[in-house]
Write a protein that holds these residues in place. Structure first.
Motif, PDB file in Angstrom:
ATOM      1  N   GLN A  23      -1.990  11.465   1.302  1.00 21.15           N
ATOM      2  CA  GLN A  23      -2.653  11.552   2.609  1.00 21.15           C
ATOM      3  C   GLN A  23      -3.443  10.291   2.950  1.00 21.15           C
ATOM      4  O   GLN A  23      -4.447  10.338   3.665  1.00 21.15           O
ATOM      5  CB  GLN A  23      -3.561  12.782   2.673  1.00 21.15           C
ATOM      6  CG  GLN A  23      -2.835  14.091   2.416  1.00 21.15           C
ATOM      7  CD  GLN A  23      -3.728  15.299   2.572  1.00 21.15           C
ATOM      8  OE1 GLN A  23      -4.367  15.465   3.598  1.00 21.15           O
ATOM      9  NE2 GLN A  23      -3.780  16.140   1.558  1.00 21.15           N
ATOM     10  N   LEU A  24      -2.980   9.162   2.438  1.00 17.94           N
ATOM     11  CA  LEU A  24      -3.602   7.892   2.769  1.00 17.94           C
ATOM     12  C   LEU A  24      -2.965   7.267   4.004  1.00 17.94           C
ATOM     13  O   LEU A  24      -3.620   6.494   4.716  1.00 17.94           O
ATOM     14  CB  LEU A  24      -3.497   6.916   1.589  1.00 17.94           C
ATOM     15  CG  LEU A  24      -4.306   7.280   0.339  1.00 17.94           C
ATOM     16  CD1 LEU A  24      -3.988   6.315  -0.782  1.00 17.94           C
ATOM     17  CD2 LEU A  24      -5.794   7.276   0.637  1.00 17.94           C
ATOM     18  N   VAL A  25      -1.696   7.563   4.252  1.00 21.14           N
ATOM     19  CA  VAL A  25      -0.993   7.010   5.408  1.00 21.14           C
ATOM     20  C   VAL A  25      -0.189   8.114   6.074  1.00 21.14           C
ATOM     21  O   VAL A  25       0.082   9.169   5.470  1.00 21.14           O
ATOM     22  CB  VAL A  25      -0.043   5.845   5.016  1.00 21.14           C
ATOM     23  CG1 VAL A  25      -0.816   4.726   4.335  1.00 21.14           C
ATOM     24  CG2 VAL A  25       1.080   6.353   4.106  1.00 21.14           C
ATOM     25  N   ILE A  26       0.200   7.868   7.310  1.00 22.53           N
ATOM     26  CA  ILE A  26       1.062   8.792   8.042  1.00 22.53           C
ATOM     27  C   ILE A  26       2.164   7.988   8.713  1.00 22.53           C
ATOM     28  O   ILE A  26       2.020   6.802   8.995  1.00 22.53           O
ATOM     29  CB  ILE A  26       0.277   9.595   9.105  1.00 22.53           C
ATOM     30  CG1 ILE A  26      -0.494   8.657  10.050  1.00 22.53           C
ATOM     31  CG2 ILE A  26      -0.662  10.594   8.456  1.00 22.53           C
ATOM     32  CD1 ILE A  26      -1.203   9.376  11.170  1.00 22.53           C
ATOM     33  N   GLY A  27       3.280   8.645   8.962  1.00 24.92           N
ATOM     34  CA  GLY A  27       4.408   7.979   9.616  1.00 24.92           C
ATOM     35  C   GLY A  27       5.694   8.666   9.241  1.00 24.92           C
ATOM     36  O   GLY A  27       5.741   9.497   8.334  1.00 24.92           O
ATOM     37  N   ARG A  28       6.748   8.313   9.901  1.00 28.03           N
ATOM     38  CA  ARG A  28       8.060   8.899   9.626  1.00 28.03           C
ATOM     39  C   ARG A  28       9.078   7.789   9.494  1.00 28.03           C
ATOM     40  O   ARG A  28       8.840   6.644   9.898  1.00 28.03           O
ATOM     41  CB  ARG A  28       8.465   9.868  10.740  1.00 28.03           C
ATOM     42  CG  ARG A  28       8.644   9.227  12.103  1.00 28.03           C
ATOM     43  CD  ARG A  28       9.004  10.265  13.150  1.00 28.03           C
ATOM     44  NE  ARG A  28       9.356   9.662  14.423  1.00 28.03           N
ATOM     45  CZ  ARG A  28       8.489   9.249  15.328  1.00 28.03           C
ATOM     46  NH1 ARG A  28       7.192   9.388  15.090  1.00 28.03           N
ATOM     47  NH2 ARG A  28       8.906   8.701  16.462  1.00 28.03           N
ATOM     48  N   ALA A  29      10.223   8.136   8.947  1.00 30.41           N
ATOM     49  CA  ALA A  29      11.280   7.153   8.732  1.00 30.41           C
ATOM     50  C   ALA A  29      11.644   6.488  10.051  1.00 30.41           C
ATOM     51  O   ALA A  29      11.815   7.146  11.071  1.00 30.41           O
ATOM     52  CB  ALA A  29      12.507   7.828   8.122  1.00 30.41           C
ATOM     53  N   GLY A  30      11.753   5.151  10.021  1.00 25.36           N
ATOM     54  CA  GLY A  30      12.135   4.414  11.216  1.00 25.36           C
ATOM     55  C   GLY A  30      10.980   4.073  12.134  1.00 25.36           C
ATOM     56  O   GLY A  30      11.175   3.414  13.152  1.00 25.36           O
ATOM     57  N   ALA A  31       9.771   4.522  11.806  1.00 25.81           N
ATOM     58  CA  ALA A  31       8.602   4.244  12.641  1.00 25.81           C
ATOM     59  C   ALA A  31       7.540   3.534  11.805  1.00 25.81           C
ATOM     60  O   ALA A  31       7.619   3.486  10.580  1.00 25.81           O
ATOM     61  CB  ALA A  31       8.040   5.533  13.227  1.00 25.81           C
ATOM     62  N   ALA A  32       6.535   2.978  12.494  1.00 24.10           N
ATOM     63  CA  ALA A  32       5.456   2.302  11.782  1.00 24.10           C
ATOM     64  C   ALA A  32       4.660   3.297  10.950  1.00 24.10           C
ATOM     65  O   ALA A  32       4.458   4.446  11.353  1.00 24.10           O
ATOM     66  CB  ALA A  32       4.539   1.599  12.786  1.00 24.10           C
ATOM     67  N   VAL A  33       4.235   2.871   9.788  1.00 22.35           N
ATOM     68  CA  VAL A  33       3.399   3.697   8.912  1.00 22.35           C
ATOM     69  C   VAL A  33       1.956   3.244   9.095  1.00 22.35           C
ATOM     70  O   VAL A  33       1.639   2.050   8.973  1.00 22.35           O
ATOM     71  CB  VAL A  33       3.835   3.567   7.442  1.00 22.35           C
ATOM     72  CG1 VAL A  33       2.904   4.376   6.543  1.00 22.35           C
ATOM     73  CG2 VAL A  33       5.283   4.020   7.272  1.00 22.35           C
ATOM     74  N   THR A  34       1.061   4.197   9.380  1.00 20.85           N
ATOM     75  CA  THR A  34      -0.316   3.896   9.752  1.00 20.85           C
ATOM     76  C   THR A  34      -1.291   4.433   8.719  1.00 20.85           C
ATOM     77  O   THR A  34      -1.111   5.543   8.195  1.00 20.85           O
ATOM     78  CB  THR A  34      -0.638   4.526  11.128  1.00 20.85           C
ATOM     79  OG1 THR A  34       0.305   4.053  12.085  1.00 20.85           O
ATOM     80  CG2 THR A  34      -2.040   4.167  11.573  1.00 20.85           C
ATOM     81  N   VAL A  35      -2.336   3.663   8.446  1.00 20.36           N
ATOM     82  CA  VAL A  35      -3.397   4.112   7.542  1.00 20.36           C
ATOM     83  C   VAL A  35      -4.183   5.213   8.234  1.00 20.36           C
ATOM     84  O   VAL A  35      -4.578   5.071   9.399  1.00 20.36           O
ATOM     85  CB  VAL A  35      -4.326   2.944   7.173  1.00 20.36           C
ATOM     86  CG1 VAL A  35      -5.448   3.434   6.244  1.00 20.36           C
ATOM     87  CG2 VAL A  35      -3.536   1.831   6.508  1.00 20.36           C
ATOM     88  N   ARG A  36      -4.413   6.320   7.535  1.00 22.85           N
ATOM     89  CA  ARG A  36      -5.124   7.436   8.130  1.00 22.85           C
ATOM     90  C   ARG A  36      -6.601   7.107   8.323  1.00 22.85           C
ATOM     91  O   ARG A  36      -7.193   6.324   7.571  1.00 22.85           O
ATOM     92  CB  ARG A  36      -4.994   8.691   7.267  1.00 22.85           C
ATOM     93  CG  ARG A  36      -3.584   9.261   7.236  1.00 22.85           C
ATOM     94  CD  ARG A  36      -3.571  10.632   6.625  1.00 22.85           C
ATOM     95  NE  ARG A  36      -4.357  11.585   7.406  1.00 22.85           N
ATOM     96  CZ  ARG A  36      -4.436  12.878   7.117  1.00 22.85           C
ATOM     97  NH1 ARG A  36      -3.787  13.353   6.082  1.00 22.85           N
ATOM     98  NH2 ARG A  36      -5.162  13.681   7.852  1.00 22.85           N
ATOM     99  N   GLU A  37      -7.177   7.737   9.310  1.00 30.16           N
ATOM    100  CA  GLU A  37      -8.591   7.526   9.618  1.00 30.16           C
ATOM    101  C   GLU A  37      -9.494   8.270   8.630  1.00 30.16           C
ATOM    102  O   GLU A  37      -9.231   9.418   8.280  1.00 30.16           O
ATOM    103  CB  GLU A  37      -8.896   8.038  11.033  1.00 30.16           C
ATOM    104  CG  GLU A  37      -8.189   7.254  12.143  1.00 30.16           C
ATOM    105  CD  GLU A  37      -8.882   5.945  12.476  1.00 30.16           C
ATOM    106  OE1 GLU A  37      -9.972   5.717  11.919  1.00 30.16           O
ATOM    107  OE2 GLU A  37      -8.342   5.180  13.278  1.00 30.16           O
TER     108      GLU A  37
END
Length: 259
Positions: free
Chosen positions: A67-81
């Motif tokens: 649960q440190l990052v969020i994102g899906r295949a083919g999209a940007a992966v973002t650091v969680r707030e």
């Protein structure tokens, strides 16, 4: 940023995707990859770590599971707030005023979070050897255990096991299976054993099966293990608490004033 050499890799027996996740995790926790920001693209990570697409995706999945990052295949992966929380151990030692909730709950609420304490068990047990030694128990001696979890925003934040001498706990609410209003610092003072000094021993450990389950840990990451001994007048140990937190989600902040 320097990538470890092949010789260094030979000394690190983790798989490549675990090593990639470890480097990215450190950058997230240090703030080099800030909350809300994007991780480098898959192509950039492949080039940086000389890794295949599949290996990079396995590394990113570890960080998602944590649960440190969020994102899906083919999209940007973002650091969680706001994933890493700073815990201030000294705050939990302060007494609450009459009628006020336990200080830890109040501080968590001030940060816009919902917090609760769940009491799991109250029983007389033979404590671990380090706890028994801190309480000056004789060989085979028993102590009063109060075991609970602290939860923030419906996520288990800490597993807490507090032990008390039976001579102090018997016949008091410490031996009752119910919450203690205002917390134990307030109660100990009311019982004539005001906390005067606290000593923390903090270490990083591999979680036990019980800790892994109670904290809903995602993998083999270490936990922060704190052994706290609380002394009253005449250096009498009145409470020994073992606190366990997920190491990748929490940090401890201590403040010191030079003498």
């Amino acid at each position: 940023m320097t990538v470890p050499t092949a010789q260094a890799h030979a000394l690190d027996r983790r798989s490549l995707h675990e090593r990639i996740a470890a480097d990215l995790r450190d950058e997230i926790m240090s703030g080099d990859l800030p909350p809300g920001g994007n991780l480098p693209s898959t192509a950039q990570l492949k080039a940086r770590f000389d890794a295949s697409n599949a290996t990079v995706q396995k590394a990113l999945q570890l960080l998602k599971d944590e649960q440190l990052v969020i994102g899906r295949a083919g999209a940007a992966v973002t650091v969680r707030e706001h994933r890493q929380r700073t815990m201030r151990p000294a705050a939990s030692l302060a007494r609450s005023e009459s009628g006020e909730p336990y200080r830890w709950l109040g501080q968590a609420s001030q940060h816009g979070t919902s917090a609760r304490i769940t009491l799991l068990d109250v029983s007389e047990v033979r404590p671990p050897s380090d706890v028994a030694a801190a309480l000056n128990l004789a060989d085979g001696g028993t102590a009063q255990l109060r075991r609970q979890t602290l939860t923030i925003d419906d996520e288990p934040a800490e597993l807490v096991m507090s032990y008390y001498p039976l001579s102090l706990a018997r016949g008091t609410v410490l031996s009752d299976k119910r919450r203690i209003k205002g917390g134990t610092p307030t109660l100990l003072a009311e019982l004539g054993f005001p906390p005067r000094r606290s000593v923390d021993r903090v270490s990083a450990r591999v979680p036990t099966q019980d800790q892994h389950q109670a904290l809903r840990l995602p993998g083999d990451l270490p936990v922060l293990h704190t052994l706290r001994v609380v002394y009253s007048d005449n250096e009498l140990p009145v409470e020994v608490t073992v606190m366990v937190k997920a190491g990748h989600l929490y940090e401890l902040q201590y403040e010191f004033t030079p003498e």
